[in-house]
Design an enzyme around this catalytic site. Structure first.
Site, PDB file in Angstrom:
ATOM      1  N   ALA A   7     -24.875  28.542  10.514  1.00  0.00           N
ATOM      2  CA  ALA A   7     -25.176  29.727  11.831  1.00  0.00           C
ATOM      3  C   ALA A   7     -25.974  30.347  10.605  1.00  0.00           C
ATOM      4  CB  ALA A   7     -23.575  30.760  12.003  1.00  0.00           C
TER       5      ALA A   7
ATOM      6  N   ASP B  12     -73.477  42.537  13.830  1.00  0.00           N
ATOM      7  CA  ASP B  12     -75.027  42.837  14.512  1.00  0.00           C
ATOM      8  C   ASP B  12     -74.718  43.440  15.667  1.00  0.00           C
ATOM      9  OD1 ASP B  12     -73.538  40.021  15.457  1.00  0.00           O
ATOM     10  OD2 ASP B  12     -75.410  39.597  13.354  1.00  0.00           O
TER      11      ASP B  12
ATOM     12  N   ASP C  87     -74.632  35.318  10.965  1.00  0.00           N
ATOM     13  CA  ASP C  87     -75.625  33.992  11.692  1.00  0.00           C
ATOM     14  C   ASP C  87     -76.314  33.345  10.667  1.00  0.00           C
ATOM     15  OD1 ASP C  87     -76.895  35.872  11.606  1.00  0.00           O
ATOM     16  OD2 ASP C  87     -76.921  36.109  13.463  1.00  0.00           O
TER      17      ASP C  87
ATOM     18  N   ASP D 261     -75.686  35.578   4.902  1.00  0.00           N
ATOM     19  CA  ASP D 261     -74.029  36.828   5.131  1.00  0.00           C
ATOM     20  C   ASP D 261     -73.499  36.109   4.917  1.00  0.00           C
ATOM     21  OD1 ASP D 261     -76.306  38.249   6.723  1.00  0.00           O
ATOM     22  OD2 ASP D 261     -75.819  36.693   8.648  1.00  0.00           O
TER      23      ASP D 261
ATOM     24  N   ASN E   5     -28.101  34.887  14.694  1.00  0.00           N
ATOM     25  CA  ASN E   5     -26.850  34.791  13.766  1.00  0.00           C
ATOM     26  C   ASN E   5     -26.314  35.225  13.359  1.00  0.00           C
ATOM     27  OD1 ASN E   5     -28.883  32.393  14.445  1.00  0.00           O
ATOM     28  ND2 ASN E   5     -29.184  32.368  12.425  1.00  0.00           N
TER      29      ASN E   5
ATOM     30  N   GLU F 287     -22.637  35.480  15.458  1.00  0.00           N
ATOM     31  CA  GLU F 287     -22.019  34.373  15.127  1.00  0.00           C
ATOM     32  C   GLU F 287     -20.921  34.839  13.578  1.00  0.00           C
ATOM     33  OE1 GLU F 287     -24.275  31.030  15.301  1.00  0.00           O
ATOM     34  OE2 GLU F 287     -25.160  31.439  17.216  1.00  0.00           O
TER      35      GLU F 287
ATOM     36  N   ASN G 295     -26.430  26.607  17.392  1.00  0.00           N
ATOM     37  CA  ASN G 295     -27.647  27.302  16.615  1.00  0.00           C
ATOM     38  C   ASN G 295     -28.478  25.947  16.889  1.00  0.00           C
ATOM     39  OD1 ASN G 295     -27.739  29.312  14.708  1.00  0.00           O
ATOM     40  ND2 ASN G 295     -24.869  28.445  15.197  1.00  0.00           N
TER      41      ASN G 295
ATOM     42  N   THR H 214     -29.005  25.303  21.826  1.00  0.00           N
ATOM     43  CA  THR H 214     -30.158  26.349  22.683  1.00  0.00           C
ATOM     44  C   THR H 214     -30.733  27.280  21.866  1.00  0.00           C
ATOM     45  OG1 THR H 214     -27.670  27.533  22.116  1.00  0.00           O
ATOM     46  CG2 THR H 214     -27.560  26.442  23.524  1.00  0.00           C
ATOM     47  N   ASP H 215     -31.047  27.238  20.693  1.00  0.00           N
ATOM     48  CA  ASP H 215     -31.481  28.714  20.096  1.00  0.00           C
ATOM     49  C   ASP H 215     -33.133  28.189  20.223  1.00  0.00           C
ATOM     50  OD1 ASP H 215     -29.199  31.042  20.172  1.00  0.00           O
ATOM     51  OD2 ASP H 215     -29.094  30.224  17.935  1.00  0.00           O
TER      52      ASP H 215
END
Ligand code: ATP
Length: 932
Positions: free
Chosen positions: A302, A348, A649, A653, A715, A718, A743, A746-747
């Site tokens: 948890a 540029d 480019d 550079d 968390n 819980e 945990n 579903t989370d």
């Protein structure tokens, strides 16, 4: 590095193989090489030959790792400390005969593993798709046609074309060169570029000195050349020593590292909390030891947000896809985060702020200027003077200039079903179109005697060709540079010495053109004797000025708005261009970029580092710069604490792109070298795409913050419930399997859905994030604690309220109620994190269907957990009555309504712009800048 043979797989016939295997390609003559590889120096291979050879020799790739395989990703899910502890717990449950618990734990671990696997696999696929997009390309001639192909498709015998900036795609025996120089540092460590020639070298020449060969992975720094592929893939010298790094760098991002640290801290807290709860429960003698053991482990589950790393990776990887849609290819995952924090973008001009579609508009000639009509690459158009049509046949000086422009040129004009378009440099393409308007055709392709290529450092280009009586040099370049090398001027039909007055007139002419935003180019020539030394400095002097050309390169339509958005987002835009100060200032005005002062490269040279650092704080632009200046500018900006995005480019550079916090290379115009060192490649070379990518980077960072806070607040809820319950001595509020269910099952789903939240309307209306900013600031902590406490205490209250109704058999029902209540509150809690700043109605309830789907799914799963017999048995739940559901709804409401109310008040107070006002801002901005 002195490999002596470079022949093995690349010889098409066995007979040939026998002949060359002891002799390197470098020491054969060009004719011998062509013969042995059965190819043609002009037309290359035929399609049939290519097909046969690719079947025979395979792809021109190195065996780089293509990321993990799916079994590896799957296995990874189960090698997590917590999961291993859970597996042990399942084993112990089994050993003492707790079958249901054991099977449930295993089922949950499996389900969690599968969910994790799908997330990570999706992330891996997204990265693999990107790797394909990053495949290097090269120019080849096949069936007599020049074409661009993926370098992986090269076969031995292919005729490749190399120009300045090309990355060499295979080991190539040169057949033709023009001042070609190659940076071989990737292979030999030698940083000075090596000159290359097509002549054979003695057989014993060491690899680093074989001037007739160019090697895979090295890069052309000057000139150009043609050559025949002799070795591909693993058979190349590069393939033998290293793997080519064209893949995406998967370094962990700073955020991932911060989250990793947070995870570790939570891990330690988890151990402490679990131990103290386990020991306290055991000593108090409230529960059987096994129950307390499982509770302690579940509590650890948890505390630690185990779904977090997978969700972060998935969010970043899906973000990479989104960036691709917005025309930015990420080469490094951490770049997205850097983009979100960028405070200055150095860009540029040509091709990024402007369309890079040049059209010659004015031509200044000593005997009288002419205007040029027509649009784009369509050669329909004519010459005018004072509104009257000029017959070009009467203007020898005009024809001479146009002809010189055609000779000093690599571009071509193509007409196909899509209409007219140019191939090659647009600046040169415009000269070709201009010449077409006088019915001049490009000269038949005769090999020039010498060529000094254009580069942003030199700002000029020269081609020397055979002429009737000797040689003729054609020169074009930035007017200031060319003018100071001219001693004569073309005046009508005659050539005469250039006087001061001529120079003044010429300077005035190009200043006037530049003030209109035109890009200017001077064109000159010089007759040479056949025995003239063909040294760059010797040739490019004592020139005869033919005239000055002014080209229009209109700004990109989307740029003014992008500049405006960048301004609102607290990002400064700094133009750094090779073009003249006057042209650059005129373009800046057209795109709504406010500039007080232009600093030229020359002026910049005179500034000390401190002075430069002061200047970059002002509203300036930099003109007539060379790539070396970019490095100084980035350094100066960084010394001021700025986070710098820098575009580039050219080959030169590269240092600035590396030094910048986010190096941005141009996908179309950029050289392979620039792309190779950049963090991001823009597929459309458009400035607006940088702003789009910044918005996307900010969105990703926001969303990661959202689900980190969401997971931690749930968390915390819980832990609060379990801990407080133990303190007041109640029976177990949640059974271990129930904790695992909420945990692991579903989370995770809800967090992934939060990661897909679209950008908030205000995302580009707040200043950039400070890179040192912690993932969780004080406000974040307060939110987590407040929400977590409510979630925990509400469930605890429901639990004890149930228990206090008297009947001891109701413990299971009370647990089910508390378990369901906490899941429902946690789901409602997701809505709090859909927007960190503005109330949900500003974001739009339906704007993220994924969250709604995840909510529907997880709530249905919870209902199933309470009513489906198999799940009831596994999770030890009992059906709940309507009254309990009603009470739960009442407990759920405040968790969403109160924070929403606070955010609404906050937004009123802070004037967080909502959808309508935000859009209004940008449309006002566009109208303003367009009209100005
Ligand atoms: P930016 O740096 O914004 O892309 P730019 O393309 O104008 O700007 P450079 O490519 O460095 O910058 O060009 C500088 C100048 O060199 C131009 O203004 C033009 O006068 C000249 N020039 C550009 N292309 C060529 C070419 N192919 N041959 C000769 N001269 C050129």
């Amino acid at each position: 590095m002195t490999h002596q043979t470079e022949t093995p797989r690349s010889i098409p016939s066995n007979e040939a193989q026998g002949k060359v295997s002891k002799q390197p390609w470098a020491s054969l003559t060009v004719d011998e090489v062509l013969k042995r590889l059965e190819t043609d120096a002009n037309d290359g291979l035929t399609s049939d030959q290519v097909r046969q050879r690719s079947r025979r020799y395979g792809a021109n790739t190195l065996q780089t790792s293509d990321g993990p395989t799916w079994p590896q990703v799957l296995a990874r899910q189960f090698f997590d400390a917590l999961i291993l502890i859970l597996l042990i717990a399942a084993g112990i449950s089994l050993a003492i005969g707790e079958w249901t618990d054991a099977v449930t734990i295993l089922a949950i671990v499996l389900l969690n593993g599968l969910l994790g696997f799908f997330q990570e696999w999706k992330a891996e696929r997204a990265l693999a798709d990107l790797r394909n997009l990053l495949q290097p390309t090269c120019q080849v001639v096949r069936d007599g046609e020049e074409q661009t192909i993926e370098a992986s498709g090269l076969v031995p015998g292919d005729l490749v074309r190399i120009v300045t900036g090309s990355r060499i795609p295979a080991d190539v025996r040169l057949t033709r060169t023009l001042n070609l120089a190659i940076d071989e540092s990737a292979l030999t460590g030698e940083s000075v570029s090596s000159p290359k020639r097509a002549d054979a070298v003695p057989p014993e020449t060491p690899l680093a000195e074989r001037a007739s060969m160019v090697w895979m992975g090295t890069a052309a720094t000057a000139g150009r050349g043609d050559g025949v592929v002799v070795n591909i893939g693993a058979e190349t010298e590069f393939g033998r020593i290293a793997a080519l790094t064209e893949s995406i760098d998967r370094d962990t991002t700073p955020l991932q590292r911060k989250l990793g640290r947070l995870g570790k801290q939570l891990g330690i807290i988890a151990i402490l909390v679990s131990l103290s709860v386990g020991v306290a429960g055991y000593w108090a003698g409230q529960q059987p030891p096994m129950e307390m053991f499982l509770t302690a482990i579940s509590l650890a589950v948890a505390v630690v947000p185990e779904g977090l790393p997978a969700v972060v990776t998935l969010t970043l990887a899906l973000g990479v896809r989104e960036m691709v849609r917005r025309k930015a290819l990420l080469r490094r995952l951490r770049a997205a985060e850097g983009l979100g924090a960028a405070t200055v973008v150095c860009t540029d001009k040509t091709g990024t702020l402007t369309q890079n579609e040049m059209t010659v508009r004015q031509i200044w000639l000593s005997a009288g200027a002419v205007d040029v009509t027509g649009v784009g690459y369509d050669p329909a158009g004519h010459f005018e003077s004072g509104g009257q049509r000029v017959d070009y046949r009467d203007r020898g000086d005009l024809l001479l200039l146009l002809e010189a422009g055609l000779h000093c040129n690599h571009a071509a004009l193509v007409h196909d079903a899509a209409g007219w378009h140019g191939r090659g440099e647009p600046t040169e393409g415009a000269l070709v179109v201009g010449a077409y308007k006088a019915w001049l055709e490009p000269p038949a392709s005769v090999a020039p005697v010498a060529e000094f290529s254009f580069s942003s450092d030199r700002k000029r280009m020269t081609v020397v060709e055979h002429a009737r009586d000797g040689l003729l040099a054609y020169v074009k370049g930035a007017p200031e540079i060319i003018l100071e090398r001219c001693v004569q001027i073309r005046d009508g039909d005659q050539t005469r010495p250039m006087e001061e007055a001529d120079e003044r007139r010429a300077r005035q002419a190009f200043s006037q053109m530049a003030a209109q935003g035109l890009r200017t180019l001077a064109i000159a020539q010089r007759p040479l004797s056949r025995d003239q030394s063909l040294d760059e400095d010797q040739v490019e002097q004592q020139l005869e000025l033919l005239g000055i050309v002014g080209m229009m390169d209109p700004p990109r339509v989307s740029v003014p708005q992008a500049i405006q958005v960048a301004g609102q987002a607290g990002i400064r835009v700094l133009m750094i261009t090779g073009d003249s100060a006057v042209t650059a200032t005129a373009i800046a005005r057209q795109i709504g970029l406010r500039v007080d002062r232009a600093i030229t490269g020359q002026e910049l040279n005179a500034l000390s580092d401190d002075e430069l650092a002061r200047s970059v704080r002002e509203r300036v632009l930099f003109a007539r710069t060379t790539p070396e200046h970019k490095l100084r500018i980035v350094t100066a900006l960084q010394s001021q604490g700025e986070i710098v995005g820098m575009t580039g480019d050219g080959v030169n550079d590269a240092p600035a792109l590396k030094k910048a916090d986010i190096g941005i290379a141009m996908g179309k115009r950029g050289t392979d070298v620039a792309k190779g060192v950049s963090d991001i490649v823009l597929t459309d070379d458009n400035f607006s795409s940088i702003v789009g990518a910044i918005e996307e980077g900010r969105r990703q960072y926001d969303n990661i913050q959202k689900f980190v806070r969401y997971l931690l607040s749930s968390n915390t809820g819980e832990v609060v419930a379990i801990f407080c319950n133990i303190l007041i001595g109640g029976p177990l509020i949640f059974l271990p399997v129930q904790i695992l269910w909420m945990n692991l099952v579903t989370d995770g789903m809800t967090a992934v859905a939060l990661g897909l939240e679209p950008a908030e309307k205000s995302v580009m209306q707040r200043p950039p994030r400070r890179p040192s900013e912690p993932v969780l600031d004080a406000r974040g902590f307060a939110m987590i604690l407040a929400l977590g406490s409510y979630i925990g205490l509400a469930s605890l209250w429901l639990f004890h309220d149930y228990l206090s109704s008297g009947d001891p058999v109701k413990v299971a029902a009370a647990q089910t109620a508390a378990f369901t209540c906490i899941v429902l509150i946690e789901k409602a809690n997701v809505l709090n994190f859909r927007s960190l700043r503005s109330p949900l109605h500003h974001v739009g309830f339906f704007s993220n269907p994924w969250v709604l789907a995840a909510l529907a799914l997880t709530i249905s799963l919870q209902v199933a957990a309470v009513y489906v017999p198999v799940l009831q048995n596994a999770l030890r739940t009992v059906p709940l009555d309507a009254e309990t559901w009603g009470r739960m709804v009442v407990l759920v409401l405040p968790v969403f309504v109160i924070p929403e109310l606070c955010k609404w008040l906050w937004s009123l107070f802070r004037h967080v712009p909502d959808a309508s006002t935000a859009d209004q801002h940008s449309s006002i901005a566009v109208t303003e800048s367009v009209s100005s």
